[in-house]
Design an enzyme around this catalytic site. Structure first.
Site, PDB file in Angstrom:
ATOM      1  N   CYS A 292       0.817  -1.222   0.000  1.00  0.00           N
ATOM      2  CA  CYS A 292       0.000   0.000   0.000  1.00  0.00           C
ATOM      3  C   CYS A 292       0.848   1.268   0.000  1.00  0.00           C
ATOM      4  CB  CYS A 292      -0.957  -0.014   1.188  1.00  0.00           C
ATOM      5  SG  CYS A 292      -0.167  -0.246   2.805  1.00  0.00           S
TER       6      CYS A 292
ATOM      7  N   ASN B 138      -5.621   2.164   1.978  1.00  0.00           N
ATOM      8  CA  ASN B 138      -4.660   1.062   1.976  1.00  0.00           C
ATOM      9  C   ASN B 138      -5.281  -0.290   1.663  1.00  0.00           C
ATOM     10  OD1 ASN B 138      -5.696   1.750   4.760  1.00  0.00           O
ATOM     11  ND2 ASN B 138      -4.853  -0.265   5.212  1.00  0.00           N
TER      12      ASN B 138
END
Length: 347
Positions: free
Chosen positions: A147, A314
């Site tokens: 992420c 994320n």
């Protein structure tokens, strides 16, 4: 319809994969696995899916073949199981870290052990559509990026590709608690996490390796956990090459992302959301990128200082959503299929 299976479906990334794929017009979710919850309802672990599915978790040892496999399995364990996974489906989208790095020596350095399936590394395409779309069109094995790596690479790529930035960059990353996963330890108890801004990787965060690999820059990265549940924000500090100015930076960003469906350039002089912020991206597959160039004249022979900023959810663009985007490209479907949620405001 493509029949897909999600391996490791009880965690946060697994839940996002189920959520996105249940709403995908070209996909049938054939199975969702969990060793611990086998036989129990999927919406028990993911209550936001109540009324949307009657699926129960399947024991991963009892999987049937399918068209595509999504692996939300642990880092360091996935590589040892990959040979078995590859027998179950012609296409595999791996969300662990085990096949992101092309160099097994780099994997050992950042993950602390030798790679168990180094012979398979060349077969995986790094699953960042904005850099590898052409390769993804024919890729049957995809390694979905981390992420914070996704955010930093998308922030740095326009200037790196245009030769506008010096090679040394530092990255300050901030992430919400969901980045630690559903089974995180005592450090993520509410009593310990609430109100905290905890530096958990002061140097050499693992995603640093991916950033260097994909941008060609020498990246040094630190990471801090903040009180938010979802979201990543990165600030990349660098120097432009001598003579480059804000106009050149803006032009590079526009050229890099003008046709991208999920990257938006956000670099305004005023306003509450004048630079990328993860708060408004929750649940969406967008990554917002922006920049600020220092107004001060640099010393002779030096370029101006620049800060590059990126933000994303994320669990979506930083994970499950990016995997679905890669699948869409591989199958030749519209790239936005199953990924049209715009995020929330206020949130």
């Amino acid at each position: 319809m493509a029949r897909v299976t999600i391996v490791g479906g009880s965690g946060y990334i697994g839940g996002e994969l189920v959520r996105l794929l249940l709403g995908h017009p070209e996909v049938e979710v054939a199975a969702v696995t969990s060793t611990r919850l086998a036989g129990r309802r999927v919406d028990g672990a993911h209550p936001n899916l109540r009324g949307l599915t009657d699926l129960t978790f399947t024991d991963p040892e009892k999987l049937d073949e399918c068209d595509a496999l999504f692996l939300a399995t642990p880092h360091k364990e996935t590589m040892g199981r990959m040979a078995g996974f590859l027998k179950l489906a012609p296409r595999v989208f791996d969300l662990s870290a085990d096949f992101r790095l092309r160099d097994p020596a780099l994997y050992r350095r950042y993950y602390g052990l030798a790679h168990e399936a180094a012979d398979l590394l060349p077969e995986f395409v790094y699953g960042l559509p904005e850099l590898h779309r052409d390769e993804l069109r024919t890729a049957d094995r995809v390694a979905v990026p981390g992420c914070m790596a996704t955010a930093a690479i998308l922030a740095l790529h326009p200037l790196s590709a245009a030769g506008l930035v010096e090679p040394e960059v530092t990255i300050d990353a901030r992430t919400g608690s969901s980045g630690s996963g559903a089974s995180a330890g005592s450090e993520n108890l509410h009593a310990e996490r609430s109100g905290a801004m905890r530096v958990f990787a002061p140097t050499r965060h693992r995603h640093e390796a991916e950033i260097g690999q994909e941008t060609g820059l020498s990246a040094r990265m630190s990471a801090t956990g903040v009180e938010a549940v979802r979201g990543v924000q990165v600030m990349c500090r660098a120097r432009l090459v001598p003579g480059a100015d804000e106009r050149a930076v803006r032009s590079a960003f526009r050229a890099a992302y003008a046709e991208e469906p999920f990257v938006r350039v956000v670099a305004q002089k005023r306003g509450l959301y004048r630079l990328p912020e993860p708060k408004i991206l929750s649940g969406s597959n967008f990554c917002d990128v922006g920049f600020a160039v220092d107004d001060d004249e640099p010393a002779e022979g030096q370029g101006r200082a620049v800060v590059l900023v990126a933000a994303l959810d994320n669990l979506v663009k930083g994970g499950a959503g990016n995997a679905v985007q890669c699948m869409n490209i591989r199958y030749g479907w519209p790239e936005r299929a199953g990924l049209t949620f715009a995020g929330l405001h206020p949130n």
